[in-house]
Motif scaffolding. Sequence first.
Motif, short mmCIF file in Angstrom:
data_model
loop_
_atom_site.label_atom_id
_atom_site.label_comp_id
_atom_site.label_asym_id
_atom_site.label_seq_id
_atom_site.Cartn_x
_atom_site.Cartn_y
_atom_site.Cartn_z
N GLN A 216 -60.67 41.56 65.82
CA GLN A 216 -60.19 41.69 64.45
C GLN A 216 -61.23 42.42 63.61
OE1 GLN A 216 -58.24 38.09 63.28
NE2 GLN A 216 -58.40 38.69 61.14
N ASP A 217 -60.81 43.51 63.00
CA ASP A 217 -61.68 44.36 62.20
C ASP A 217 -61.73 43.82 60.76
OD1 ASP A 217 -63.17 46.55 61.39
OD2 ASP A 217 -61.56 48.01 61.63
N HIS A 218 -62.73 44.25 59.98
CA HIS A 218 -62.79 43.94 58.55
C HIS A 218 -62.89 45.27 57.84
CE1 HIS A 218 -64.11 40.28 60.45
NE2 HIS A 218 -64.11 39.63 59.31
N THR A 230 -62.95 50.84 54.36
CA THR A 230 -64.03 51.53 55.09
C THR A 230 -63.54 51.81 56.50
OG1 THR A 230 -64.98 49.55 56.10
CG2 THR A 230 -65.71 50.08 53.85
N GLY A 231 -64.40 52.39 57.32
CA GLY A 231 -64.07 52.55 58.74
C GLY A 231 -64.07 51.23 59.48
N GLY A 232 -64.66 50.19 58.88
CA GLY A 232 -64.75 48.87 59.51
C GLY A 232 -66.16 48.32 59.35
N CYS A 291 -56.01 57.49 69.11
CA CYS A 291 -56.02 57.94 70.50
C CYS A 291 -57.36 57.70 71.16
CB CYS A 291 -55.62 59.41 70.56
SG CYS A 291 -56.74 60.48 69.66
N ARG A 292 -58.06 56.66 70.73
CA ARG A 292 -59.46 56.46 71.12
C ARG A 292 -59.84 55.00 70.93
NH1 ARG A 292 -60.70 54.89 66.33
NH2 ARG A 292 -59.72 55.85 64.53
N PHE A 293 -61.06 54.66 71.33
CA PHE A 293 -61.59 53.31 71.08
C PHE A 293 -61.77 53.11 69.57
CE2 PHE A 293 -63.34 53.74 75.41
CZ PHE A 293 -63.20 52.45 75.90
N GLY A 294 -61.78 51.88 69.13
CA GLY A 294 -62.07 51.57 67.73
C GLY A 294 -63.56 51.47 67.49
N ASP A 295 -63.93 51.66 66.23
CA ASP A 295 -65.31 51.48 65.81
C ASP A 295 -65.26 50.65 64.55
OD1 ASP A 295 -67.93 51.71 65.00
OD2 ASP A 295 -68.09 53.85 65.40
N PRO A 296 -65.66 49.39 64.52
CA PRO A 296 -66.59 48.71 65.41
C PRO A 296 -65.95 47.83 66.51
CG PRO A 296 -66.33 47.39 63.45
CD PRO A 296 -65.39 48.56 63.31
N GLU A 297 -64.65 47.98 66.78
CA GLU A 297 -64.05 47.12 67.81
C GLU A 297 -64.75 47.29 69.17
OE1 GLU A 297 -62.40 49.00 65.66
OE2 GLU A 297 -60.48 48.12 65.08
N SER A 298 -65.16 48.52 69.49
CA SER A 298 -65.82 48.77 70.78
C SER A 298 -67.10 47.95 70.94
CB SER A 298 -66.22 50.24 70.91
OG SER A 298 -65.12 51.04 70.71
N1 GLY Z 1 -62.05 50.28 63.06
C1 GLY Z 1 -60.98 51.16 62.82
C2 GLY Z 1 -60.92 52.35 63.66
O1 GLY Z 1 -61.66 52.52 64.60
O2 GLY Z 1 -60.07 53.19 63.40
#
Ligand code: GLY
Length: 428
Positions: A216-218, A230-232, A291-298
């Motif tokens: 779960q992202d914030h 934000t991007g996370g 189409c890619r990994f998440g940041d910061p989910e990765s």
């Molecule tokens: N954390 C959101 C993204 O990677 O798009």
Amino acid sequence: MGERVLVVGGGGREHALVWGLLRSPRVDQVIAAPGNPGMAAESGCLCVPGTSATDVDAVVALAEREKVSLVVVGPEDPLVAGLVDRLTEAGIAAFGPSEAAARLEGSKSHCKEFLLAHDIPTGAAVSFADADQALEYLDTLDAVPVVKADGLAAGKGVIVAETRTEAADAIREILVDGRFGRAGSEVLLEERLSGTEVSVLAFCDGADYVVMPAAQDHKRLLVGDRGPNTGGMGAFHPSPIADETLVETVARRVIEPTLAGLAAEGRPYRGVLYAGMMLTEAGPKVIEFNCRFGDPESQVVIPLLVTDLYEVLAACVDGDLASLDVVWADQAAVTVVLASGGYPVSSSPPAAVSGLEDVPDDCVVFHAGTEIIDGAIHAIGGRVLAVTAVKATLAEAANAAHAGVAAIEFSGAQHRADIARETAQVRT
Ligand code: GLY
Ligand code: AMP
């Protein structure tokens, strides 16, 4: 001789990929383009700072020169620009979708058409290239829609307008003022959905898939989910909202028909498919695909992977995922992002980072916006570092990650003290 892998990108997500690949007994060396100082400090990683991730020719030339056996592409821009197609043509195995498959992220109106054509749940939307027509349509709507630039806009192309005036301004900014250039040659006016947001990510090999533990992202900058998007700012697993049942539902209703639809259209999806979902009263609906990994989910998920990351990525490229038993640690993971002073609105001058050596050993620090200036690590803007801890319970992982963050200082540093704490309770 072990394998040599090229990781394309220079953010926290790519640092986590480098970190994971270096743990593979099959990998001898990872080359990162452009990489960052955190990756450069990993034993076995060589950074090529001059190579931009979006310079397709330069990346292909680097992969050929370094004779790598696999290229792993982190960010969306080179994927949408066709980097994987170019590498494949050059005979180099590459992890990530083709240009045709990455269009699901590259064009929001294309994505919407695809979702509707395959009966995948999503909000209603209409796209326009003409501002007058878009404004006329806006007048006919009962509720204020979300305004989206069609193409890639570095995460800034979605305007969740509160009023009709704001929506109209956003339409004009995109279509008339050209705020996002070509990425804004069309706008999508999309039904505003309400509910909790959850992302479900899957490794895909063109036909089969393996879902990752839901992180779960914030997205908001400030404690309590306030402030700008934000991007996370941090992420955690396990999430009380994204439980196994939900992940299974999304896999069945979204991931499976997407993979089947793309394969039937002759553009099988290999790589990570990231489904951004809104849990509405009428069930989970897609708000976007990445189409890619998440940041910061990765930075949460990769440390939980027990199976060799190289083998998983190679199996996706080879269409061989079904033969691999992908195992995840039954543990909790928390990552907390440290961002620079002006993030996400403005840039900040470089600021020296101190305390990295005081971060306890049970944390991993992934670098993103850092640079070495006069021999010392500096924060240079955006999201700077992500501190991850993996523990038996969410509370322990949260405490450890926040203790790691507390050791680090730089002028203007911002982080959310509530990542995986209050927010680990039910968020709505
Ligand atoms: N954390 C959101 C993204 O990677 O798009
Ligand atoms: P995206 O770039 O598509 O992820 O959108 C950025 C953010 O805008 C999402 O994370 C949501 O918070 C919000 N958003 C996008 N589409 C919608 C929608 N249809 N309804 C409500 N919020 C949305």
